[in-house]
Design a protein around this motif. Structure first.
Motif, PDB file in Angstrom:
ATOM      1  N   ASP A  98       0.807  -1.177   0.009  1.00 13.24           N
ATOM      2  CA  ASP A  98      -0.058  -0.085  -0.088  1.00 13.24           C
ATOM      3  C   ASP A  98       0.930   1.462   0.038  1.00 13.24           C
ATOM      4  O   ASP A  98       0.529   2.369  -0.655  1.00 13.24           O
ATOM      5  N   VAL A 149      -2.358  -7.297  -4.690  1.00 15.73           N
ATOM      6  CA  VAL A 149      -2.430  -6.083  -4.907  1.00 15.73           C
ATOM      7  C   VAL A 149      -2.407  -5.700  -6.240  1.00 15.73           C
ATOM      8  O   VAL A 149      -3.058  -4.777  -6.644  1.00 15.73           O
ATOM      9  N   ARG A 153      -4.921  -3.383  -8.432  1.00 17.49           N
ATOM     10  CA  ARG A 153      -4.299  -2.105  -9.259  1.00 17.49           C
ATOM     11  C   ARG A 153      -4.484  -2.152 -10.740  1.00 17.49           C
ATOM     12  O   ARG A 153      -4.632  -1.073 -11.398  1.00 17.49           O
ATOM     13  N   GLU A 409      -6.864   2.270  -1.816  1.00 18.79           N
ATOM     14  CA  GLU A 409      -5.601   2.665  -0.756  1.00 18.79           C
ATOM     15  C   GLU A 409      -5.578   1.606   0.500  1.00 18.79           C
ATOM     16  O   GLU A 409      -4.592   1.475   0.963  1.00 18.79           O
ATOM     17  N   LEU A 410      -6.618   0.620   0.530  1.00 21.05           N
ATOM     18  CA  LEU A 410      -6.420  -0.415   1.466  1.00 21.05           C
ATOM     19  C   LEU A 410      -6.421  -1.821   1.188  1.00 21.05           C
ATOM     20  O   LEU A 410      -6.735  -2.452   1.617  1.00 21.05           O
ATOM     21  N   GLN A 411      -6.364  -1.676  -0.276  1.00 20.17           N
ATOM     22  CA  GLN A 411      -6.472  -3.217  -0.871  1.00 20.17           C
ATOM     23  C   GLN A 411      -5.102  -3.945  -0.405  1.00 20.17           C
ATOM     24  O   GLN A 411      -5.363  -5.221  -0.279  1.00 20.17           O
ATOM     25  N   GLY A 412      -4.016  -3.473  -0.203  1.00 17.01           N
ATOM     26  CA  GLY A 412      -3.028  -4.174   0.410  1.00 17.01           C
ATOM     27  C   GLY A 412      -3.230  -4.745   1.728  1.00 17.01           C
ATOM     28  O   GLY A 412      -3.046  -5.892   1.880  1.00 17.01           O
TER      29      GLY A 412
END
Length: 473
Positions: A98, A149, A153, A409-412
């Motif tokens: 992230d 991720v 993305r 922004e919080l997918q990781g």
């Protein structure tokens, strides 16, 4: 055909608007291998195939390894230690991906993965082999989160189920050749080459990674997202230590085991609560339930799979190559289920998860019949094919739901949490089940297998009952 400029701007634009642009990209005529994804897709599928090959090959060889190194009492730890260390790798990768993009954890993961294989392949004792497996697990944890991720993305939502299906399809060739090749290596060469042959391929894969993923930078954190996960590494180490402490407690005897066991359970529970979204341990509606179902499915499937080659080789006198065939069938079933899931036009997540978890439960129950000598081994093979089909339906559905319910922004962090849930649940089940197995296998081997399989079947059934909770309130 998808607009390649849209995807390129998604990779380059650090504002976060690119992710919204990616959401609007229509599916390309060539799917995940269309021009915008042509560089990333083959590399990621190759990495998954490499990881699967090694996992199945080692699982096939491990009964022989345990006998050669006089380490049957540490058999479960060779798997649970790997899962425990992967917890730390996943936590590190989630925050790193992230903040800095997925390339760094992917490169580091490949390096640790290869080093662990070398240490295990040269191990003079079972303890040294477990050290190598721990290093290997840490690298695998880094890689697995980084790949998730990249999916979030680079690929628009309409293609995410397909790329996860491609990951499952990468199981097929390793599943067919991995256990067979591993069994033949063990029989005619040495089990050490099962470990030492893979780092060469890993080094080649590492050289392919950077060009394919160049330009995927970090997204800026919004609101409080910048502070999310600050203590995740600390809690991950605590959870991993708790899982290993469970194994230690399981190998002590008498009243002395009680304080160690209580401490281990408390450590795992407290740390897991901090690593997963609030409400995950009680399967609260929405994303927390997704996390809980991942843990239940993983623990049910892998908690059974670890003991299948041991059961077939030790109790049913199959050769390593034939005992490994059951793993092949499970992986083929997983691939087939994921292929079906990736081509569903308008999937209903709840129904898919109920069917998937139900098939896992049926598979485990059928496999249990192989404990009785009168039952044909083919029944266990068929049961594990069914269980793999269930995993193929459930896993991509949970992965897609996680990305859909996560801000970019919080997918990781959330991808990390999803995989942490699976690994922690599996490691805990292996730790507790391994302790019980060690106590029983010497004088009641049938009961040792039955107890473990009954527990994993119950976990799968619980997943069926909780599947409706993935729908947000």
């Amino acid at each position: 055909m998808a607009n390649p400029d849209a995807t390129e701007s998604h990779i380059a634009d650090p504002t976060g608007g690119a992710d919204r642009a990616a959401d609007r990209v229509p599916p390309a005529a060539g799917g995940i291998f269309a021009q915008p994804y042509r560089a990333a897709s083959p590399v990621m599928v190759t990495l998954v195939a490499l990881f699967v090959f090694e996992t199945l090959a080692v699982a096939t060889a491990m009964p022989t390894v345990a006998r050669a190194l006089d380490g049957l009492s540490l058999y479960a730890l060779a798997f649970a230690g790997t899962l425990a260390s992967s917890v730390v790798g996943m936590a590190v990768a989630g925050r790193s991906a992230d903040r800095r993009g997925p390339q760094t954890p992917l490169w580091q993961g490949l390096a640790w993965f290869g080093l662990g294989l070398v240490v295990a392949g040269l191990a003079p004792t079972m303890a040294a082999l477990i050290l190598g497996r721990i290093l290997q697990g840490y690298g695998g944890g880094l890689m697995s989160v980084a790949l998730y991720v990249v999916v979030g993305r680079v690929y628009p939502p309409v293609l995410r189920a397909r790329i996860f299906a491609a990951f499952a399809a990468a199981y097929v060739l390793p599943a067919v050749v991995g256990p067979l090749v591993s069994g033949l290596i063990v029989q005619y060469a040495s089990w050490r080459w099962v470990f030492l042959s893979v780092p060469v391929v890993a080094a080649v894969a590492a050289l392919m990674v950077l060009p394919a993923l160049r330009g995927i930078g970090p997204l800026p954190a919004r609101g409080t997202a910048a502070d999310t996960g600050r203590w995740r590494n600390f809690w991950a180490v605590g959870a991993a230590a708790g899982v290993l402490l469970l194994h230690y407690a399981g190998h002590r005897h008498g009243a002395a085991v009680v304080p160690w066991l209580l401490l281990a359970v408390a450590a795992v529970a407290v740390c897991t609560r901090q690593l997963l979204p609030a409400g995950s341990l009680r399967a609260a509606r929405g994303l927390p339930a997704v996390m809980a179902l991942r843990g239940l499915a993983s623990a049910a499937f892998f908690g059974t799979e670890v003991y299948l080659p041991l059961l077939l080789s030790r109790e049913r006198d199959l050769s390593p190559a034939l005992a490994g065939l059951v793993l092949t069938l499970g992986a083929v079933g997983w691939s087939g289920g994921s292929w079906c899931r990736g081509r569903m036009a308008d999937p209903a997540p709840v129904r898919i998860l109920q069917v998937g978890q139900g098939l896992i439960a049926v598979g485990v129950i059928v496999v249990t019949a192989a404990v009785w000598p009168a039952m044909p081994v083919a029944l266990a093979m068929a049961g594990w094919l069914v269980a793999g089909l269930g995993m193929g339906l459930a896993f991509p559905t949970l992965s897609v739901l996680t990305l859909e319910l996560s801000p970019p922004e919080l997918q990781g962090i959330h991808s990390s949490a999803l995989q942490l849930s699976g690994s922690l649940a599996t490691a805990a089940v292996l730790a507790l089940g391994g302790s019980l197995f060690t106590v029983l296998v010497g004088h009641a081997p049938m009961l040792a297998y039955l107890a473990g399989f009954a527990a994993t079947a119950a976990l799968a059934i619980a997943g069926v009952l909780l599947a409706r909770r993935v729908q947000p309130a």
